[in-house]
Write an enzyme that holds these catalytic residues in place. Structure first.
Site, mmCIF file in Angstrom:
data_model
loop_
_atom_site.group_PDB
_atom_site.id
_atom_site.type_symbol
_atom_site.label_atom_id
_atom_site.label_comp_id
_atom_site.label_asym_id
_atom_site.label_seq_id
_atom_site.Cartn_x
_atom_site.Cartn_y
_atom_site.Cartn_z
ATOM 1 N N SER A 20 43.328 -19.667 64.122
ATOM 2 C CA SER A 20 42.128 -19.325 63.515
ATOM 3 C C SER A 20 42.602 -19.497 62.167
ATOM 4 O O SER A 20 43.910 -19.608 61.763
ATOM 5 C CB SER A 20 41.686 -18.116 63.806
ATOM 6 O OG SER A 20 42.198 -17.221 64.149
ATOM 7 N N GLU A 22 42.224 -19.053 57.805
ATOM 8 C CA GLU A 22 41.691 -18.396 56.885
ATOM 9 C C GLU A 22 41.299 -18.874 55.699
ATOM 10 O O GLU A 22 42.854 -19.847 55.381
ATOM 11 C CB GLU A 22 42.865 -17.404 56.940
ATOM 12 C CG GLU A 22 41.915 -16.064 55.934
ATOM 13 C CD GLU A 22 43.149 -14.567 55.479
ATOM 14 O OE1 GLU A 22 43.006 -14.248 56.699
ATOM 15 O OE2 GLU A 22 43.148 -14.612 54.654
ATOM 16 N N ASP A 114 41.866 -3.488 48.091
ATOM 17 C CA ASP A 114 43.058 -2.358 47.360
ATOM 18 C C ASP A 114 42.956 -2.474 45.966
ATOM 19 O O ASP A 114 41.197 -2.847 45.898
ATOM 20 C CB ASP A 114 43.753 -3.729 46.908
ATOM 21 C CG ASP A 114 44.596 -3.426 48.540
ATOM 22 O OD1 ASP A 114 45.413 -2.496 48.829
ATOM 23 O OD2 ASP A 114 45.055 -4.850 48.494
ATOM 24 N N PHE A 224 53.728 -12.376 46.772
ATOM 25 C CA PHE A 224 52.893 -11.731 47.979
ATOM 26 C C PHE A 224 53.734 -11.048 49.026
ATOM 27 O O PHE A 224 53.374 -9.727 49.256
ATOM 28 C CB PHE A 224 51.875 -12.886 49.011
ATOM 29 C CG PHE A 224 51.105 -13.641 48.230
ATOM 30 C CD1 PHE A 224 50.756 -13.264 47.134
ATOM 31 C CD2 PHE A 224 50.785 -14.711 49.019
ATOM 32 C CE1 PHE A 224 49.511 -14.668 46.877
ATOM 33 C CE2 PHE A 224 49.610 -15.288 48.590
ATOM 34 C CZ PHE A 224 48.802 -15.632 47.710
ATOM 35 N N HIS A 274 46.518 -16.832 63.883
ATOM 36 C CA HIS A 274 45.717 -17.125 62.654
ATOM 37 C C HIS A 274 46.718 -17.450 61.695
ATOM 38 O O HIS A 274 47.139 -16.758 60.917
ATOM 39 C CB HIS A 274 45.160 -15.444 62.278
ATOM 40 C CG HIS A 274 44.341 -15.354 61.183
ATOM 41 N ND1 HIS A 274 43.313 -15.697 60.925
ATOM 42 C CD2 HIS A 274 44.220 -14.914 59.665
ATOM 43 C CE1 HIS A 274 42.551 -16.239 60.229
ATOM 44 N NE2 HIS A 274 43.108 -14.730 58.653
HETATM 45 P P1 FAD Z 1 42.956 0.081 56.641
HETATM 46 O O1 FAD Z 1 43.210 0.467 57.823
HETATM 47 O O2 FAD Z 1 41.722 1.466 56.492
HETATM 48 O O3 FAD Z 1 43.884 1.439 55.608
HETATM 49 C C1 FAD Z 1 45.345 1.048 55.581
HETATM 50 C C2 FAD Z 1 46.168 2.331 54.939
HETATM 51 O O4 FAD Z 1 45.860 2.966 54.355
HETATM 52 C C3 FAD Z 1 46.605 3.303 56.639
HETATM 53 O O5 FAD Z 1 47.555 2.634 57.771
HETATM 54 C C4 FAD Z 1 47.178 4.534 55.930
HETATM 55 O O6 FAD Z 1 48.435 4.453 56.438
HETATM 56 C C5 FAD Z 1 46.540 4.648 54.552
HETATM 57 N N1 FAD Z 1 44.399 4.959 54.871
HETATM 58 C C6 FAD Z 1 43.629 4.774 54.838
HETATM 59 N N2 FAD Z 1 42.671 5.721 54.666
HETATM 60 C C7 FAD Z 1 42.964 6.437 54.816
HETATM 61 C C8 FAD Z 1 43.116 7.908 54.215
HETATM 62 N N3 FAD Z 1 41.553 7.967 54.596
HETATM 63 N N4 FAD Z 1 43.805 8.844 53.822
HETATM 64 C C9 FAD Z 1 44.753 9.133 54.125
HETATM 65 N N5 FAD Z 1 46.106 7.716 55.064
HETATM 66 C C10 FAD Z 1 44.348 6.094 54.521
HETATM 67 N N6 FAD Z 1 41.964 -7.909 51.079
HETATM 68 C C11 FAD Z 1 41.274 -8.499 50.195
HETATM 69 O O7 FAD Z 1 40.763 -7.336 49.465
HETATM 70 N N7 FAD Z 1 40.273 -9.150 50.996
HETATM 71 C C12 FAD Z 1 40.437 -9.719 51.701
HETATM 72 O O8 FAD Z 1 40.038 -11.091 52.138
HETATM 73 C C13 FAD Z 1 41.685 -9.262 52.692
HETATM 74 N N8 FAD Z 1 41.909 -10.152 54.338
HETATM 75 C C14 FAD Z 1 42.719 -9.627 54.755
HETATM 76 C C15 FAD Z 1 42.844 -10.754 55.939
HETATM 77 C C16 FAD Z 1 44.156 -9.711 56.753
HETATM 78 C C17 FAD Z 1 44.678 -10.937 58.439
HETATM 79 C C18 FAD Z 1 45.247 -8.579 56.082
HETATM 80 C C19 FAD Z 1 46.334 -8.213 57.106
HETATM 81 C C20 FAD Z 1 44.683 -8.197 54.930
HETATM 82 C C21 FAD Z 1 44.037 -8.896 54.158
HETATM 83 N N9 FAD Z 1 43.504 -8.256 52.585
HETATM 84 C C22 FAD Z 1 42.763 -8.275 52.197
HETATM 85 C C23 FAD Z 1 44.193 -6.660 52.413
HETATM 86 C C24 FAD Z 1 44.163 -5.471 52.943
HETATM 87 O O9 FAD Z 1 42.390 -4.947 52.286
HETATM 88 C C25 FAD Z 1 45.039 -4.392 52.552
HETATM 89 O O10 FAD Z 1 45.964 -4.245 53.073
HETATM 90 C C26 FAD Z 1 44.449 -2.923 52.196
HETATM 91 O O11 FAD Z 1 45.248 -2.590 51.561
HETATM 92 C C27 FAD Z 1 44.569 -2.554 53.172
HETATM 93 O O12 FAD Z 1 43.404 -2.356 54.403
HETATM 94 P P2 FAD Z 1 43.532 -2.160 55.972
HETATM 95 O O13 FAD Z 1 41.229 -2.844 56.243
HETATM 96 O O14 FAD Z 1 43.953 -2.570 56.793
HETATM 97 O O15 FAD Z 1 42.820 -0.242 55.532
#
Ligand code: FAD
Length: 305
Positions: A20, A22, A114, A224, A274
């Site tokens: 895939s 991105e 973020d 990054f 990916h």
């Molecule tokens: P989550 O899995 O929700 O949380 C990450 C960590 O934060 C958890 O493991 C935990 O330690 C902590 N956490 C979260 N919620 C809580 C809570 N309620 N209480 C305590 N701790 C908590 N970013 C963008 O802006 N746009 C994109 O398109 C994008 N694409 C991405 C694609 C991939 C494949 C990857 C790996 C990352 C991407 N990101 C993107 C970055 C991502 O948004 C960041 O890494 C962000 O910091 C975490 O997102 P997540 O969904 O993994 O978070």
């Protein structure tokens, strides 16, 4: 190995090679042209899906949507739209999800996101919004039967106090309906396999697809890596040493490093990749070729010869 019976591989995919790609939504006409040249170049490799990122703080909401819509309209590829929880209420995010479904999108990459100012400030959920990736995945699942991918972190997320908390979060995302995890990029394959062991030990059985970034621009990728907590081995840093003004050699070095890493993953049974393309196709195409992937349909010129 790549085309045999449909067994499960270490990263949880089938034993066929699945890729895939991105992309990020373009800001200018010139960038749009580059993006579409790259999409067209990679299209014959029949990726499982191509995904379009969502800028920090929802800054690319319209551009992500427009790019996904164009992919649907002008290609036979399956788009996946990235979506984050940042700076929006649940209702606003739900409206975007419904809009994607009505447009014909069937796959969302669900992310927490973020803080809009990048690093520095700790993440604070929007008071009326989804708090994290797991809540967002649950919200998507409530709305429609999307394929849901989420993020995973072989070196753990910088906000996770330890691996146990990190894996708990991945488990919560799976319980909420995630069907695949895509990892943050990494340069040390052992870290990925160790993480995979932890994930499987926690009873998580969805595919954990390695996110793979070719290093064309070392400074950019090193930046990054620092921001997301990925270890940059000193061996790689020294391989780019002195090439700041030598893009031609950098490209050859990038191809060699990427080929080594990807071949090692494949040799250890990984079949799903990916690619973070950064909207550039050449190197990604070459790596796919090295992995054994070939275009599914001949190019038009070849047909007419
Ligand atoms: P989550 O899995 O929700 O949380 C990450 C960590 O934060 C958890 O493991 C935990 O330690 C902590 N956490 C979260 N919620 C809580 C809570 N309620 N209480 C305590 N701790 C908590 N970013 C963008 O802006 N746009 C994109 O398109 C994008 N694409 C991405 C694609 C991939 C494949 C990857 C790996 C990352 C991407 N990101 C993107 C970055 C991502 O948004 C960041 O890494 C962000 O910091 C975490 O997102 P997540 O969904 O993994 O978070």
């Amino acid at each position: 190995m790549l085309n045999g019976s449909n067994t499960t591989t270490p990263n949880g995919g089938s034993d066929e090679l699945n890729v895939s790609f991105e992309f990020f939504p373009p800001k200018t006409e010139k960038m749009e042209e580059t993006l579409w040249q790259s999409v067209r170049r990679l299209e014959p490799l029949s990726p499982h899906f191509i995904s379009v990122t969502y800028g920090a703080g929802g800054s690319t909401r319209e551009r992500t949507h427009a790019t996904v819509a164009r992919i649907l309209k002008e290609t036979a590829l399956k788009p996946a739209a990235h979506l984050t929880c940042v700076g929006a209420t649940r209702e606003e995010v739900d409206a975007v999800i419904k809009d994607y479904w009505n447009l014909g999108v069937r796959h969302i990459v669900a992310l927490r996101g973020d803080p809009p100012d990048g690093g520095g400030t700790p993440y604070a959920p929007h008071p009326g919004g989804y708090a994290n990736g797991a809540e967002l995945a649950a919200g998507i699942r409530r709305i429609a039967d999307f394929e849901i991918s989420v993020a995973a972190y072989p070196e753990r997320h910088p906000d996770s106090p330890d691996f146990a908390a990190d894996i708990d979060m991945l488990k919560a995302k799976v319980d909420a309906g995630a069907t695949r995890a895509i990892t943050q990029f990494f340069f040390d394959n052992d870290l990925y396999f160790r993480y995979l062991d932890r994930v499987r030990a926690a009873g998580i059985d969805i595919p954990i697809t390695p996110g793979f970034i070719p290093i064309l621009n070392f400074r950019q990728v090193a930046k990054f890596a620092r921001a997301c907590g990925t270890h940059m081995p000193s061996r790689i840093a020294s391989q780019y040493d002195g090439l700041e003004d030598d893009p031609e050699t950098r490209k050859l070095v990038a191809a060699t490093i990427a080929a080594e890493q990807a071949s090692d993953l494949a040799a250890q049974g990984v079949t799903d990749f990916h690619f973070f393309t950064l909207n550039r196709a050449d190197l990604v195409y070459a790596i796919c070729h090295l992995l054994g992937l070939r275009p599914k349909a001949p190019a038009q010129e070849e047909v007419s010869q």
